[in-house]
Each structure stands twice: as C-alpha cells, then as structure tokens.
Design a protein around this motif. Structure first.
Motif, mmCIF file in Angstrom:
data_model
loop_
_atom_site.group_PDB
_atom_site.id
_atom_site.type_symbol
_atom_site.label_atom_id
_atom_site.label_comp_id
_atom_site.label_asym_id
_atom_site.label_seq_id
_atom_site.Cartn_x
_atom_site.Cartn_y
_atom_site.Cartn_z
ATOM 1 N N ALA A 41 0.763 -1.476 -0.277
ATOM 2 C CA ALA A 41 -0.128 0.120 0.213
ATOM 3 C C ALA A 41 0.640 1.385 0.203
ATOM 4 O O ALA A 41 0.199 1.970 -0.633
ATOM 5 C CB ALA A 41 -0.938 -0.306 1.465
ATOM 6 N N LEU A 42 1.830 1.526 0.839
ATOM 7 C CA LEU A 42 2.930 3.106 1.115
ATOM 8 C C LEU A 42 3.793 2.439 -0.272
ATOM 9 O O LEU A 42 5.516 3.084 0.296
ATOM 10 C CB LEU A 42 3.151 2.623 2.484
ATOM 11 C CG LEU A 42 1.967 2.367 3.496
ATOM 12 C CD1 LEU A 42 2.510 2.578 4.796
ATOM 13 C CD2 LEU A 42 0.945 3.987 2.897
ATOM 14 N N ARG A 43 3.792 1.498 -0.852
ATOM 15 C CA ARG A 43 5.624 1.125 -1.914
ATOM 16 C C ARG A 43 6.221 3.202 -2.206
ATOM 17 O O ARG A 43 6.781 2.540 -2.123
ATOM 18 C CB ARG A 43 5.107 0.344 -3.062
ATOM 19 C CG ARG A 43 6.095 0.395 -4.314
ATOM 20 C CD ARG A 43 6.076 -0.777 -4.911
ATOM 21 N NE ARG A 43 7.144 -0.516 -6.132
ATOM 22 C CZ ARG A 43 7.963 -1.875 -6.252
ATOM 23 N NH1 ARG A 43 6.923 -2.806 -6.611
ATOM 24 N NH2 ARG A 43 8.567 -1.944 -6.562
ATOM 25 N N ASP A 44 4.632 3.755 -3.007
ATOM 26 C CA ASP A 44 5.189 4.558 -3.348
ATOM 27 C C ASP A 44 6.425 5.838 -2.554
ATOM 28 O O ASP A 44 7.347 5.693 -2.494
ATOM 29 C CB ASP A 44 4.177 5.664 -4.206
ATOM 30 C CG ASP A 44 4.369 5.116 -5.445
ATOM 31 O OD1 ASP A 44 4.535 4.012 -5.881
ATOM 32 O OD2 ASP A 44 2.638 5.287 -5.888
ATOM 33 N N LEU B 205 10.008 -6.966 1.349
ATOM 34 C CA LEU B 205 8.982 -8.138 1.813
ATOM 35 C C LEU B 205 8.126 -8.499 0.223
ATOM 36 O O LEU B 205 7.511 -9.349 -0.039
ATOM 37 C CB LEU B 205 7.581 -7.175 2.041
ATOM 38 C CG LEU B 205 8.787 -7.832 4.049
ATOM 39 C CD1 LEU B 205 7.568 -6.623 5.135
ATOM 40 C CD2 LEU B 205 8.768 -9.068 4.801
ATOM 41 N N LEU B 206 8.680 -7.414 -1.317
ATOM 42 C CA LEU B 206 7.800 -7.383 -1.972
ATOM 43 C C LEU B 206 7.898 -8.067 -2.608
ATOM 44 O O LEU B 206 7.829 -8.055 -4.413
ATOM 45 C CB LEU B 206 8.020 -6.013 -2.774
ATOM 46 C CG LEU B 206 6.745 -4.499 -2.202
ATOM 47 C CD1 LEU B 206 7.406 -3.143 -2.418
ATOM 48 C CD2 LEU B 206 5.250 -5.487 -2.247
ATOM 49 N N ASN B 207 9.798 -8.867 -2.485
ATOM 50 C CA ASN B 207 10.230 -9.749 -3.610
ATOM 51 C C ASN B 207 10.167 -9.658 -5.537
ATOM 52 O O ASN B 207 10.455 -9.691 -5.969
ATOM 53 C CB ASN B 207 9.788 -11.148 -3.395
ATOM 54 C CG ASN B 207 9.492 -12.125 -2.427
ATOM 55 O OD1 ASN B 207 10.782 -11.476 -1.333
ATOM 56 N ND2 ASN B 207 9.268 -12.629 -1.484
ATOM 57 N N ASP B 208 10.902 -7.950 -5.041
ATOM 58 C CA ASP B 208 11.046 -7.453 -6.374
ATOM 59 C C ASP B 208 12.541 -7.444 -6.909
ATOM 60 O O ASP B 208 13.242 -6.915 -5.869
ATOM 61 C CB ASP B 208 10.741 -6.272 -6.039
ATOM 62 C CG ASP B 208 11.048 -4.959 -7.885
ATOM 63 O OD1 ASP B 208 11.940 -5.552 -8.226
ATOM 64 O OD2 ASP B 208 9.576 -4.598 -7.947
#
Length: 898
Positions: A674-677, A714-717
């Motif tokens: 939700a707060l990636r940006d 945690l996004l595994n990007d």
C-alpha cells in the motif's frame, strides 16, 4: 590444603534459600585490606592482610567466618602467629577461625588458578590479560574475606607479574611501581575511599591505551585512560567522548564531582555482564566500549554511550553510597539506570529514548513479572543472587525512580537526591533510606508508594469515562488491580502517577480538575499528573466544552498495563495530533496491534492471509506518518515498526506462535504494497554516500531509510533485492551493511537467497579478525526466520569463529536463536527445546551464570499449548535431573516447575 581436603560437607541437593528477614549486621568489620598478587602462568598467589575489629553494632563474637570458594589455603596467621589445624575449620564455602580477639590482623595466603576459571568470576584469564569480576560474590574466589556489601574497607593492592604483562592496574591512585626479580615488575594502588569487596578490580596484561583529561567543577584535573588490546586502539574515541560528557552531565544535573586523580576503563572480551563499575577501574565487555563506524552499528554506538555513562554514574549511586545487602540491589541499579536514561535523553531525542526504554520494559520485564521468576524490585529471598540481575531490578527499578521524580517534581527530586548522597556518603544503605531522603527533602508522605518495592507484578488499569454535555464535565474512573505472583496472591493498591491530557477538535484542552488541591493548578494547564492511590478513583474535569479524546499515561508515567476502549478514530487522532510524542507512538502501536489481531483471526479460522486486506483507515494513518515532515525521522521509523513478536507473545494469555508470526508478516506485506511509493521516496531520497556521523539526526535518517528497506524487501522485487545488495556492498558504515545483510538473509526471494550466501561469505572473510563484528555475523544467521535455521546454528557451533566459552559468542548464536527467533525455536516437535537444554547442561558446570540466563525461553512453558507445554516441561525436568546442578540453574528450573 584445599577446603575439600579438609572434608567439609558435600553440597546439599537443595541449595539454601537466603531471606531478607534474616539479615544481621556483620560481627566484624575490616578497617584496611592489603593485597598482594603474585601472578604466574598456571597459578596466582594472593596474600591478604586484613585489619579486623568487632562491629560495635553487633553482639560480641569470639569467632570469625570468612567467605571463600575454589581456594587453596597455603597459610594463615593471626597477629603474626601461624594458626594450626585446630584453630580453624572449613565449611562448604567458608572458613571459620576460632578464638578471635576484639581487634586483630589476619594474614592469609591462598593459591588460585585464573587460567582454568571458566565461571569468569573472581580472577580469570581472558585472552592476553588477567582481570577480575567480583560482583556479586566473586571476591570470595580470590581470597577468604567478608564478601558482603555492608563490609567496607580501605584497599591497598600490589600486583606483581612478568614484564610480558606491562600494564598492572587496580582501584584508586597509583602510589608505587618498579622492577622485581626474574624479569618481573610490580605496581601498587591505593584507594582512599572505603568500598565493599564486590568493587575490587585488578587487570594485568599487554594493553594499549588512549588518554585524555577532565577538569572538574572545582578545578581538579582528572586523568582519563581507556585500555584495550593494541588492535582495538582505533575504536576508543566514542567511549572517551561519552565518558567526558557523562562527567560533565553528572556535575550539572546532580552536582556530583569525580573524586580520584584517575579514571580508567579496560575492555575485556570474555565477560559475563556488560560492564562493572569498580571504583576508578571500570572493566567493560568489549561490546560496550569499542566503536567505530566500519565495525559498529548505530545501536552499538548508543549502547557504548549509555553503558559508559551508567558505570560512571555508579561512582556516586553505588560506590560512594552502596547497598547494605544484595536484596537492595535496585537501590544502586534502578537509580543508575534512571540516571543513564536521562543522560541519553539529554544527548539525543527524549521521546525516542523513552520509546526505546518502554519497548524493552514491556517486552521483557512485563514477561518477567508474569513468569515463575517474578519478584519485587527488592526481593524477599533468593538462592543465587546472580539470578536477580534482572529486568525487574534494573529497568522496573528505574521506572520506580522515574515515578518518584514525577510525583516530587524536578526541584524536590534534586533536593532529595542531594540529601541522600550527603546523608549516606561512605555508607551501605537500604531502599528505605533512599525513599526517606526524598520524603524528608520534599515533605511528601511516600509510605504508600513504598509498596512498589515490596510487591511484584505489573498493575493493570481499567479506565472508563463519561462526558456530561450539559454540565460540561468529563469524568475518568480508574480501577487498578494486580495479578497474583509467586510471592503474593493478594496485592494492595499501588500509588500510581498518571500523566494525561485531553484532546479536542483544535488541540489540547485546558484542564480544570474538580476539587483539586490549591497547588495542583500550576504549570502547563493542558497536562496533569493524576495520583491513583486507591483500588478505584474518579477524577472529574470541569469546563470541558466538547467531548474529548483522553491522552492517558503520557510518557508512560507508570509501569502498568492500561485498558481504555479507544476507537480506531481516537487512535488516529492521538497519532496525528497529540502533543505528547510518546503517546503518538503508542497510538501507532495500538493501530498495529489492531491490524495484527484482525489478521490472526483470519489465520486461526483457516483463512488465506494472501487475500486479506488492511482497513483503508489504517493505511491512510500510516501514510500520514510518512508524509508528516514535522516528525523526527527516528519517531517515524518507530511508528512504522509494528509491535514485535516478543511483545505480542507477552500480551497473549496463550501464545500462538505461528499465528503471531504469519499475521504480523501479513500486515507488514500489506503495508509494503500500500505504501510502496512513499517507502521508495524515503529510500531514494537518502544520500547513501554521505560521510558517517553518530549524531541523533544522522542516526534517525539511517533508521528510517532502513525501515523503508525492510518493508520494500517484502515485495520480492528483483530490482529492490539488487538495490539491497548494492547497499551491502557499497555502504561506508556497519549500520547500513548489517541492515542490508539482514534483509537478504531473511528474504524468501530466490535471488536474495543466492546473494545472501555470497554476502555472508564475503562478510566473514572481510571481518573474521574482528570478534565483535563476527558476533553480528553469527546473530544475523541465528535470527533468520526461514526454515532450517536450527541446522545452521548447529553448524556454526563447529565453525572456527565460534567459542563456546565466550559469553558474547554464546549470546550472539545460542541466545539469538532461542530468544529472538520464536518461529524456529518452537518448531519441529520441540527440537529447539532439546537443543537449548543441551546448551544449559553443558554450561552448568562451565559458567553457571550464563547457563541460568539462557533458561528464560523454557521458563515460559505455561503460556503455550498443551503439546508445547509437555515438550518444554520435559526439558526442564531433564535439566533438573542433572547431578551437581549449580545454584544458578537450580533456582530458575525449580521455580519454573512449580
């Protein structure tokens, strides 16, 4: 001849319990203590000349019993006369001399073996040096003595050793030094201030040092020296700066001036504790004195500053005024923890420091209060005093002092501490003496408050409110209770200060307390301290023009658990607008708890957390934190950090290990998406190439940036994983290196796992000769939440970097896994429990103190489900069955099995 050869009775199966109610003044006192240490490879001869006299406060005595453990008595003489075998006898850990006169001089010569002393108490060998640790009862492993804190003596110490140990140190001022026969040399030190034996110190080694000076408020110049192994000389500057800041602060805030001509610190790698405040010669664990950006994290820098301050402040709160007996331990430790906490708050951010202290207290001390080892800050009994160097004595003890400071106010608290130091200088005193000084100086009746010293447990507050719009009155009804603890089932009401305010639509509301005492309406009229002294009280505020949101327990004004039925909207108001920084953080934690508990319900009902979503209001609240530029970056980092698994476990009546772990992770993942940006902006805006600084602002910026990295990983990007690996490779400080390495090691991303293997190997190759850095390498692997970590820990035990006799290594690997990795420690049908029991059994005879401290996870067995209870209890029973169990381990295990 050894005590064993004299045939004293075998050790009892159940060690003796010592009770506060049985305290008696010592029959003899010691005017002067003259010591001579002849240090040789393999053994040390200790000559002790004691000038003893009958204590006028005791009943007349005609025999003297001295403490002693693991000693070989070579000779003993009373007033120059060699004593025969009929003149004395050995007990289990003592030596009794018959027919002693009213005053006499006793000379004993004992032989000890520091090289084989793995307990790290008394005199022992640590790598290239000899050193001592005498608190609490280690001096009895050096020579026969009245090893109790209420026997204070003037010490003169001569140390003789080979010249390959060029540095010879002890307490006080250096009065003589020179050469001795056979390429040996000596140094003689005299401490003019009376002290108990637990404050004795000796160091002999091949050490380098840095030197500085400090001019006291009265104009005296004090020499400052920090001794380390030569390879560590470049890591002492921060400790020296911290020491000088501490000395200046203690003069300004407490009016306390240092008293000797020299103050010394020695860094030792093998040490059971963090540091020791021996008079004029502080001995430190290396982890608490060595620091430089390349090898030490920000947390490490802060720890050095805090511990240096703590041990220095003991010079008055512990040394000049000491404890009458060990039941009074919090008299010096609680008071000094409070003092070092206030110092750190003044050096950095007061709110951040308070958040850190309360997080530690609520996670570990509250758990201690709810467990089998629960005890008041002044215990009524113990079997082994080393087991009572606890969070309760230290951290809760500091909270007791904080409450007194809150109740009395700054001016009266300072008058009280001045009176305490002046009244009791050079004495061994009790907690009652301390409280009496504060009461006498302030005119306050603190009788009810003293219950904090004698009652264990964490009080619970249940708060309800009512707003009468017509009368414009707002009432708070506060009920207090305290759960039963092992020493007491029924608790009397505590005296609890509750700092509070009321928030309206435009901010803080003025407070007009109905029927308040005349002096209550002083100072800030938007902030009050209510005093709860009964089981239930109602406080009514007048002229309240709108229904408020109460801001309760501001600054965590008392060590209690509080329940007030806040709505999500209330918490968002507090988090965004409360003038109390601590309560803004607390509101963020309550929002985090709400989200985690919602996720736990889904998990426990068999739902899929991958499809679970956070409430929009919560996302908006956390987004507002990231967008609020008025907040300290350290506070933003703390507000974004969810309550830990350890704290969630402490709050639970029955701990669901998997539900806590996976639900908390799910909330973190949801926030990351939700707060990636916003998180990316924080991470990218940080200048990764800026020079390292240990200032509060720089530490705050790194903290927030690394919290953002933790969420993003945690996004595994793969792109983010590569950015993390780049941070590991290019950072100019250990804080950022360890943050990146930790994320790589704990990430489930295949790319991260590949990079983690390479990074771990690279890290060890780069830092293998830096023991403290290797400890961080061990910890990051032991703390990995991915499956298979126990196998990794067992493999690391065989690694050349691990030393099973070094407390720092044991803490880094074993304790990090068992205390800090619940999802793996509690996995696989109890193999973690068996592993921990194996370590405790092995350490029981080697280092009982460390063995006892490792037991904590198993002592909590009653908080888990039936299957885990059975498995954990079985390991406790297995430990209990060990023959010749140490007092340290016996006490904890026996109390845990009740």
């Amino acid at each position: 001849m050894t005590a064993a050869e004299q045939g004293f009775p075998a050790k009892e199966q159940a060690p003796k319990t010592i009770y506060l109610k049985d305290y008696q003044v010592p029959p003899y006192l010691i005017k002067t203590t003259d010591l001579r240490f002849e240090i040789y490879e393999g053994e040390t001869l200790v000559s002790a000349m004691l000038h003893l006299y009958r204590n006028p406060a005791a009943a007349p005595a005609s025999q003297l019993t001295l403490h002693g453990a693991d000693l070989e008595l070579v000779s003993i003489a009373l007033d120059g006369k060699i004593l025969g075998a009929d003149d004395y006898e050995f007990g289990e850990e003592n030596l009794t001399i018959f027919n002693t006169p009213a005053e006499f001089k006793l000379l004993t010569i004992t032989k000890i073996k520091p090289e084989s002393n793995t307990s790290l108490e008394g005199l022992y060998r640590s790598r290239t040096m000899y050193c001592t640790q005498c608190e609490a009862e280690g001096f009895r492993k050096i020579t026969y003595y009245l090893d109790r804190p209420d026997v204070m003596s003037e010490f003169t110490t001569t140390v003789v050793a080979d010249k390959k140990f060029p540095v010879l140190l002890s307490n006080g001022n250096l009065i003589d030094q020179g050469d001795a026969e056979n390429n040996r040399h000596y140094a003689t030190w005299h401490d003019p201030f009376k002290k108990p034996a637990y404050l004795f110190a000796l160091v002999a080694g091949d050490l380098a040092h840095i030197e500085d000076s400090f001019t006291t408020c009265s104009g005296r110049d004090v020499t400052l020296k920090i001794f380390v192994e030569p390879k560590d000389l470049d890591k002492c500057d921060h400790a020296m700066t911290s020491l000088k800041n501490s000395m200046r602060w203690d003069e300004e805030v407490y009016g306390r001036e240092y008293d000797l001509n020299i103050f010394m610190i020695v860094a030792v790698d093998d040490f059971n504790m963090g540091a020791m405040e021996n008079k004029g010669l502080n001995i430190f664990n290396t982890s608490c004195v060595l620091a430089k950006p390349e090898t030490t994290t920000d947390v490490g820098f802060q720890r050095v500053e805090g511990v240096v301050a703590h041990e220095y402040f003991h010079n008055w709160s512990g040394n000049r005024v000491t404890c009458r007996d060990w039941f009074q331990l919090s008299l010096k430790e609680g008071f000094t923890v409070y003092r070092d906490s206030e110092f750190s708050a003044d050096m950095g951010s007061r709110t951040v420091k308070r958040v850190e202290d309360v997080t530690l207290l609520r996670t570990l001390q509250f758990a201690e209060d709810a467990g089998p080892m629960a005890h008041p800050i002044r215990p009524e009994s113990y079997i082994e005093i080393s087991n009572f160097y606890t969070m309760t004595v230290y951290e809760k003890g500091a909270e007791i002092i904080r409450m007194l400071a809150t109740l009395l106010g700054k001016e009266h608290f300072r008058k009280g501490t001045d009176l305490y130091f002046d009244r009791h200088d050079g004495q061994a005193v009790t907690t009652e003496d301390f409280v009496a000084a504060l009461a006498d100086a302030s005119g306050r009746d603190l009788t009810l408050f003293k219950r904090w010293y004698s009652q264990a447990g964490t009080p619970r507050l249940h708060i309800t409110d009512h707003y009468d719009e017509d009368a414009q009155e707002y009432s708070l009804t506060i009920k207090q209770s305290c759960p039963p603890t092992p020493e007491c089932q029924e608790k009397l009401p505590f005296h609890i200060p509750i700092a509070m305010g009321l928030l309206g639509s435009a901010g803080d509301l003025p407070l007009y307390l109905k029927n308040a005492e005349p002096d209550f309406e002083t100072g800030d009229n938007t902030h009050k301290v209510l005093e709860l002294t009964s089981a239930e009280q109602t406080f009514v505020f007048e002229r309240v023009q709108e229904k408020p949101v109460p801001s309760l327990l501001r600054g965590f004004s008392a060590p209690v658990k509080m329940h007030y039925d806040y709505s999500i909207a209330d918490l968002i108001v507090l988090m965004s607008r409360d003038s109390d920084g601590f309560n803004r953080w607390e509101a963020s934690q309550q929002l985090g708890l709400h989200a985690i508990h919602q996720a736990m319900k889904v998990y426990q009902q068999g739902g899929d957390l991958k499809n679970w979503a956070l409430e929009p209001d919560l996302i908006a609240a956390y987004r507002s934190i990231l967008q609020d530029d008025s907040l300290d970056k350290a506070m933003v980092a703390y507000m974004l950090s969810l309550p830990s698994e350890a704290y969630l476990s402490e709050l639970a009546d029955l701990v669901d290990v998997e539900a806590i772990h996976y639900s908390r992770t799910a909330v973190r993942i949801a926030l990351a998406h939700a707060l990636r940006d916003e998180l990316m902006r924080v991470y990218q805006d940080y200048d990764h190439q800026q020079p390292y600084s240990a200032t509060a602002d720089a530490i705050a910026a790194r903290s927030l940036k690394n919290v953002a990295l933790g969420y993003l990983m945690l996004l595994n990007d793969d792109a983010l994983v590569q950015a993390c690996e780049q941070q590991y490779r290019t950072s100019n400080n250990m804080t950022d290196v360890m943050a990146a390495l930790t994320q790589l090691v704990n990430s489930s991303s295949p790319l991260a796992q590949q990079l983690a293997v390479k990074a771990l190997d690279d890290f060890y190759q780069r830092w293998q000769h830096e023991s403290l850095v290797v400890n961080q390498w061990l910890t990051v692997q032991a703390s990995c939440v991915l499956p298979g970590t126990l196998a990794t820990v067992k493999k690391l035990q065989q690694h050349p970097a691990y030393d099973g006799k070094n407390p720092n290594k044991i803490r880094a690997l074993i304790s990090s896994f068992c205390n800090g990795n619940p999802i793996n420690f509690h996995a696989n049908a109890g193999v973690g429990y068996e592993f921990l029991a194996d370590q405790i059994i092995a350490l029981n005879s080697q280092n009982p103190q460390i063995a006892s401290r490792l037991l904590t996870p198993l002592t909590k067995w009653k908080k888990y489900n039936v299957q885990r209870q059975s498995l954990m209890k079985a390991q406790l029973e297995r430990i209990m069955a060990v023959s010749d169990l140490s007092k340290d381990v016996y006490e904890v295990v026996s109390k845990s099995l009740v």
